[in-house]
Structures are given as structure tokens and as C-alpha cells.
Scaffold this motif. Structure first.
Motif, PDB file in Angstrom:
ATOM      1  N   PRO A 105       0.839  -1.205   0.000  1.00 56.29           N
ATOM      2  CA  PRO A 105       0.000   0.000   0.000  1.00 56.29           C
ATOM      3  C   PRO A 105       0.875   1.257   0.000  1.00 56.29           C
ATOM      4  CG  PRO A 105      -0.737  -1.561   1.668  1.00 56.29           C
ATOM      5  CD  PRO A 105       0.576  -2.063   1.172  1.00 56.29           C
ATOM      6  N   ILE A 106       0.349   2.311  -0.595  1.00 57.13           N
ATOM      7  CA  ILE A 106       1.117   3.558  -0.666  1.00 57.13           C
ATOM      8  C   ILE A 106       1.420   4.101   0.730  1.00 57.13           C
ATOM      9  CG2 ILE A 106       0.980   5.995  -1.329  1.00 57.13           C
ATOM     10  CD1 ILE A 106      -0.317   5.176  -3.901  1.00 57.13           C
ATOM     11  N   SER A 107       0.457   4.013   1.642  1.00 56.60           N
ATOM     12  CA  SER A 107       0.688   4.532   2.994  1.00 56.60           C
ATOM     13  C   SER A 107       1.821   3.778   3.682  1.00 56.60           C
ATOM     14  CB  SER A 107      -0.594   4.441   3.820  1.00 56.60           C
ATOM     15  OG  SER A 107      -1.044   3.090   3.906  1.00 56.60           O
ATOM     16  N   THR A 108       1.829   2.460   3.537  1.00 58.86           N
ATOM     17  CA  THR A 108       2.899   1.640   4.131  1.00 58.86           C
ATOM     18  C   THR A 108       4.236   1.974   3.494  1.00 58.86           C
ATOM     19  OG1 THR A 108       1.352  -0.158   4.576  1.00 58.86           O
ATOM     20  CG2 THR A 108       3.695  -0.717   4.537  1.00 58.86           C
ATOM     21  N   THR A 109       4.243   2.099   2.171  1.00 61.36           N
ATOM     22  CA  THR A 109       5.474   2.402   1.448  1.00 61.36           C
ATOM     23  C   THR A 109       6.028   3.754   1.866  1.00 61.36           C
ATOM     24  OG1 THR A 109       4.650   1.139  -0.449  1.00 61.36           O
ATOM     25  CG2 THR A 109       6.503   2.617  -0.846  1.00 61.36           C
ATOM     26  N   HIS A 110       5.151   4.745   2.014  1.00 60.93           N
ATOM     27  CA  HIS A 110       5.595   6.081   2.427  1.00 60.93           C
ATOM     28  C   HIS A 110       6.216   6.031   3.818  1.00 60.93           C
ATOM     29  CE1 HIS A 110       5.083  10.197   4.078  1.00 60.93           C
ATOM     30  NE2 HIS A 110       5.517  10.530   2.879  1.00 60.93           N
ATOM     31  N   ARG A 111       5.600   5.296   4.730  1.00 62.91           N
ATOM     32  CA  ARG A 111       6.128   5.183   6.090  1.00 62.91           C
ATOM     33  C   ARG A 111       7.505   4.509   6.088  1.00 62.91           C
ATOM     34  NH1 ARG A 111       2.063   2.976   7.906  1.00 62.91           N
ATOM     35  NH2 ARG A 111       2.710   0.796   7.997  1.00 62.91           N
ATOM     36  N   LEU A 112       7.642   3.450   5.312  1.00 61.60           N
ATOM     37  CA  LEU A 112       8.926   2.742   5.249  1.00 61.60           C
ATOM     38  C   LEU A 112       9.996   3.606   4.583  1.00 61.60           C
ATOM     39  CD1 LEU A 112       7.633  -0.782   4.168  1.00 61.60           C
ATOM     40  CD2 LEU A 112       8.661  -0.210   6.370  1.00 61.60           C
ATOM     41  N   ALA A 113       9.624   4.293   3.511  1.00 62.26           N
ATOM     42  CA  ALA A 113      10.583   5.137   2.804  1.00 62.26           C
ATOM     43  C   ALA A 113      11.091   6.258   3.711  1.00 62.26           C
ATOM     44  CB  ALA A 113       9.950   5.720   1.544  1.00 62.26           C
ATOM     45  N   ARG A 114      10.209   6.850   4.493  1.00 65.73           N
ATOM     46  CA  ARG A 114      10.641   7.909   5.404  1.00 65.73           C
ATOM     47  C   ARG A 114      11.596   7.367   6.459  1.00 65.73           C
ATOM     48  NH1 ARG A 114      11.424  11.839   3.501  1.00 65.73           N
ATOM     49  NH2 ARG A 114      11.574  12.831   5.562  1.00 65.73           N
ATOM     50  N   ALA A 115      11.325   6.152   6.952  1.00 68.50           N
ATOM     51  CA  ALA A 115      12.225   5.544   7.939  1.00 68.50           C
ATOM     52  C   ALA A 115      13.592   5.259   7.315  1.00 68.50           C
ATOM     53  CB  ALA A 115      11.607   4.253   8.475  1.00 68.50           C
ATOM     54  N   LEU A 116      13.596   4.815   6.061  1.00 67.10           N
ATOM     55  CA  LEU A 116      14.855   4.532   5.374  1.00 67.10           C
ATOM     56  C   LEU A 116      15.627   5.814   5.087  1.00 67.10           C
ATOM     57  CD1 LEU A 116      13.552   1.754   2.960  1.00 67.10           C
ATOM     58  CD2 LEU A 116      15.160   1.427   4.856  1.00 67.10           C
ATOM     59  N   VAL A 117      14.921   6.900   4.832  1.00 65.57           N
ATOM     60  CA  VAL A 117      15.586   8.197   4.664  1.00 65.57           C
ATOM     61  C   VAL A 117      16.234   8.626   5.977  1.00 65.57           C
ATOM     62  CG1 VAL A 117      15.189  10.671   4.292  1.00 65.57           C
ATOM     63  CG2 VAL A 117      14.163   8.998   2.740  1.00 65.57           C
ATOM     64  N   ARG A 118      15.511   8.474   7.076  1.00 67.41           N
ATOM     65  CA  ARG A 118      16.088   8.830   8.384  1.00 67.41           C
ATOM     66  C   ARG A 118      17.330   8.008   8.693  1.00 67.41           C
ATOM     67  NH1 ARG A 118      10.564   8.914   9.745  1.00 67.41           N
ATOM     68  NH2 ARG A 118      10.697   6.852  10.727  1.00 67.41           N
ATOM     69  N   GLY A 119      17.338   6.766   8.222  1.00 70.56           N
ATOM     70  CA  GLY A 119      18.487   5.904   8.457  1.00 70.56           C
ATOM     71  C   GLY A 119      19.608   6.074   7.454  1.00 70.56           C
ATOM     72  N   GLY A 120      19.417   6.954   6.467  1.00 65.60           N
ATOM     73  CA  GLY A 120      20.465   7.213   5.480  1.00 65.60           C
ATOM     74  C   GLY A 120      20.538   6.185   4.367  1.00 65.60           C
ATOM     75  N   LEU A 121      19.609   5.224   4.344  1.00 67.01           N
ATOM     76  CA  LEU A 121      19.644   4.189   3.310  1.00 67.01           C
ATOM     77  C   LEU A 121      18.970   4.655   2.028  1.00 67.01           C
ATOM     78  CD1 LEU A 121      18.923   1.012   5.464  1.00 67.01           C
ATOM     79  CD2 LEU A 121      21.094   2.147   4.977  1.00 67.01           C
ATOM     80  N   LEU A 122      18.072   5.624   2.134  1.00 64.26           N
ATOM     81  CA  LEU A 122      17.474   6.289   0.981  1.00 64.26           C
ATOM     82  C   LEU A 122      17.668   7.785   1.114  1.00 64.26           C
ATOM     83  CD1 LEU A 122      14.025   4.503   0.353  1.00 64.26           C
ATOM     84  CD2 LEU A 122      16.200   4.089  -0.800  1.00 64.26           C
ATOM     85  N   GLU A 123      17.587   8.478  -0.011  1.00 65.14           N
ATOM     86  CA  GLU A 123      17.570   9.933  -0.037  1.00 65.14           C
ATOM     87  C   GLU A 123      16.329  10.367  -0.803  1.00 65.14           C
ATOM     88  OE1 GLU A 123      22.426  10.567  -0.341  1.00 65.14           O
ATOM     89  OE2 GLU A 123      21.132  11.009  -2.046  1.00 65.14           O
ATOM     90  N   GLN A 124      15.823  11.563  -0.471  1.00 63.07           N
ATOM     91  CA  GLN A 124      14.675  12.107  -1.189  1.00 63.07           C
ATOM     92  C   GLN A 124      15.046  13.437  -1.811  1.00 63.07           C
ATOM     93  OE1 GLN A 124      11.123  12.925   1.123  1.00 63.07           O
ATOM     94  NE2 GLN A 124       9.806  12.423  -0.627  1.00 63.07           N
ATOM     95  N   ASP A 125      14.823  13.533  -3.117  1.00 59.79           N
ATOM     96  CA  ASP A 125      15.106  14.776  -3.827  1.00 59.79           C
ATOM     97  C   ASP A 125      14.108  15.837  -3.359  1.00 59.79           C
ATOM     98  OD1 ASP A 125      14.985  16.883  -5.830  1.00 59.79           O
ATOM     99  OD2 ASP A 125      16.192  15.562  -7.102  1.00 59.79           O
ATOM    100  N   PRO A 126      14.579  16.941  -2.789  1.00 56.06           N
ATOM    101  CA  PRO A 126      13.650  17.965  -2.270  1.00 56.06           C
ATOM    102  C   PRO A 126      12.835  18.640  -3.359  1.00 56.06           C
ATOM    103  CG  PRO A 126      15.924  18.745  -2.186  1.00 56.06           C
ATOM    104  CD  PRO A 126      15.991  17.302  -2.546  1.00 56.06           C
ATOM    105  N   GLY A 127      13.327  18.604  -4.599  1.00 61.44           N
ATOM    106  CA  GLY A 127      12.605  19.245  -5.682  1.00 61.44           C
ATOM    107  C   GLY A 127      11.500  18.395  -6.274  1.00 61.44           C
TER     108      GLY A 127
END
Length: 248
Positions: free
Chosen positions: A43-65
Motif C-alpha cells: 500500500p502507498i501509505s505503508t510504502t511512504h512510512r517505510l521510505a521515510r524511515a529509510l531516509v532517516r536511516g540514510g539508506l534512501l535519499e529524497q530529492d527535495p525538488g
């Protein structure tokens, strides 16, 4: 009951986080949360939650633009010991020199189960295009890289003409049929006692990687494979003997 359910829930979250990370396997893409959810089957909600956690852990980055996600520097840090164990710290200069010389991305692949898995790429300083990036995983029996890895196995199908050709010519070739066909070449990295340690591969548009360029590129690839083969001897188990290859 809570003490039983929590570990299960935690393990499920880890599994799902791994599924999200696996979405980035291959061509270093940038993906939206909806694309991630589709690829991971979540689900998109689950994916968003996991992606944000991975960003906090430095395993993913999010382009601010664009709000799109990409692999973070934290994964490179975690991968560093494994790359050192594979001997790629010492191998890399040879690969970059080869890539610069032939002006095509050079890849190293190892066997993982029934696939050839790309573990390192060296891109040239000029003349790079996305056609030069191989698939992250390629079937051993249906790819140039796989044929280079399998060619020296002592037990093989008697009528396996592709592997016979690799042994006769010293390299494997594959034409990947796409709208703009791609030609892939691979040579085995062979250590003492004919141990197959990996495969060195390149690919480019077939219109560019024509027979004339193949004749120029393959000798350089074979020389480079010979130079880096000894560097794989101290990697603590990455070499695969022909006996091990026999059952694959």
C-alpha cells in the motif's frame, strides 16, 4: 499476546523495508512513492512510512525538488566492507583504466544461485550512455555474462554450442533484442586450477559495438581479466571452483 505479536510485526516491517530497497536494484533509478508501492506490491501509505524511515536511516535519499527517492550514501558505507572482502578496492583502478581506454562501462559479475549478479561498474569519463548499464541479475544460461561464468565447468551439456564457443574464442557474446539492439561481451576471470572467480563484461548499442570494435575490445578485456584475477584470490571464498559450478 503482545509479546508474541510484536516480533512478528517487527520482522514483517523489516521484510517490507527490504522489498522497498530491492526496488532500486539495477539502473540507479529515482522513484516516486507510488512507483515504489507498485514495484514492492505494498500500500502507498505503508510504502511512504517505510521510505521515510529509510531516509532517516540514510539508506534512501529524497530529492527535495521532486520528492522522488534514490539510494542513499548510507548503503555505500554499509557495503564497503563487502566490497573490500571481494577485492574490489584493488580491482577498481584496473576497471576504470579499461573503461577509459575502450570508452565503455566495464562490469564485474559473480554467481549468485542461478544468476550472474553485477557487483561493480566502472563508467568511462566520456561516451557513457544508459545502454552500457547491464541488468542487475542475468540468468546464467541465457546471458553472455552467465556463459562466461559457466564455460569452464567440467560437466556440461555435450551439445552446448554457446559454451564451446566461449572456450574456443575466449569470450561470450549476446545480442539483446530491443528497439535499439544491444551487444554484450563477457570474458571469464579465471584463477589458478581453472577456478572461475567472476566475469568481466561490457555492453553497448550493437550499432556501435560492431565486429570491428569487438575485435579491439575483447583483447583488452582479456588482459584486464588476467590482471585482476590474482586480486580475487584473497577475497575469502568468492572464487568458485569448476566442481562447484558443476551443479549449477
Amino acid at each position: 499476546m503482545a509479546t508474541i505479536d510484536e516480533p512478528r510485526s517487527g520482522a514483517r516491517a523489516v521484510d517490507r523495508a527490504i522489498e522497498v530497497l530491492n526496488c532500486f536494484e539495477g539502473d540507479d533509478p529515482e522513484l516516486s512513492v507510488s512507483e515504489l508501492a507498485q514495484r514492492a506490491g505494498l500500500p502507498i501509505s505503508t510504502t511512504h512510512r517505510l521510505a521515510r524511515a529509510l531516509v532517516r536511516g540514510g539508506l534512501l535519499e529524497q530529492d527535495p525538488g521532486t520528492d522522488r527517492y534514490r539510494i542513499g550514501h548510507g548503503l555505500a558505507t554499509l557495503a564497503r566492507p563487502a566490497l573490500t572482502r571481494l577485492g574490489l578496492d584493488e580491482v577498481a583502478p584496473h576497471l576504470y583504466a579499461l573503461a577509459a581506454g575502450i570508452r565503455i562501462t566495464v562490469s564485474v559479475s559473480l554467481i549468485d544461485d542461478h544468476d550472474a549478479v553485477t557487483v561493480f561498474q566502472a563508467r568511462p569519463p566520456v561516451a557513457f550512455c544508459h545502454h552500457q548499464v547491464p541488468r542487475a541479475r542475468q540468468a546464467l544460461h541465457a546471458s553472455a555474462t552467465g556463459h562466461a561464468l559457466l564455460a569452464y565447468a567440467p560437466t556440461r551439456a555435450a551439445a552446448d554450442l554457446d559454451l564451446d564457443r566461449v572456450r574456443r574464442t575466449g569470450f561470450a557474446s549476446e545480442l539483446i533484442e530491443t528497439e535499439d539492439p544491444i551487444r554484450a561481451l563477457a570474458v571469464p576471470i579465471v584463477g589458478p586450477h581453472r577456478q572461475v572467480r567472476g566475469a568481466l563484461a561490457v555492453q553497448a548499442r550493437a550499432a556501435r559495438l560492431d565486429s570491428e570494435l569487438v575485435r579491439a575490445v575483447v583483447p583488452a578485456m582479456r588482459i584486464a581479466a588476467g590482471r585482476i584475477a590474482p586480486l580475487f584470490q584473497t577475497t575469502g571464498g568468492t572464487a568458485l571452483s569448476t566442481a562447484e559450478l558443476r551443479s549449477r
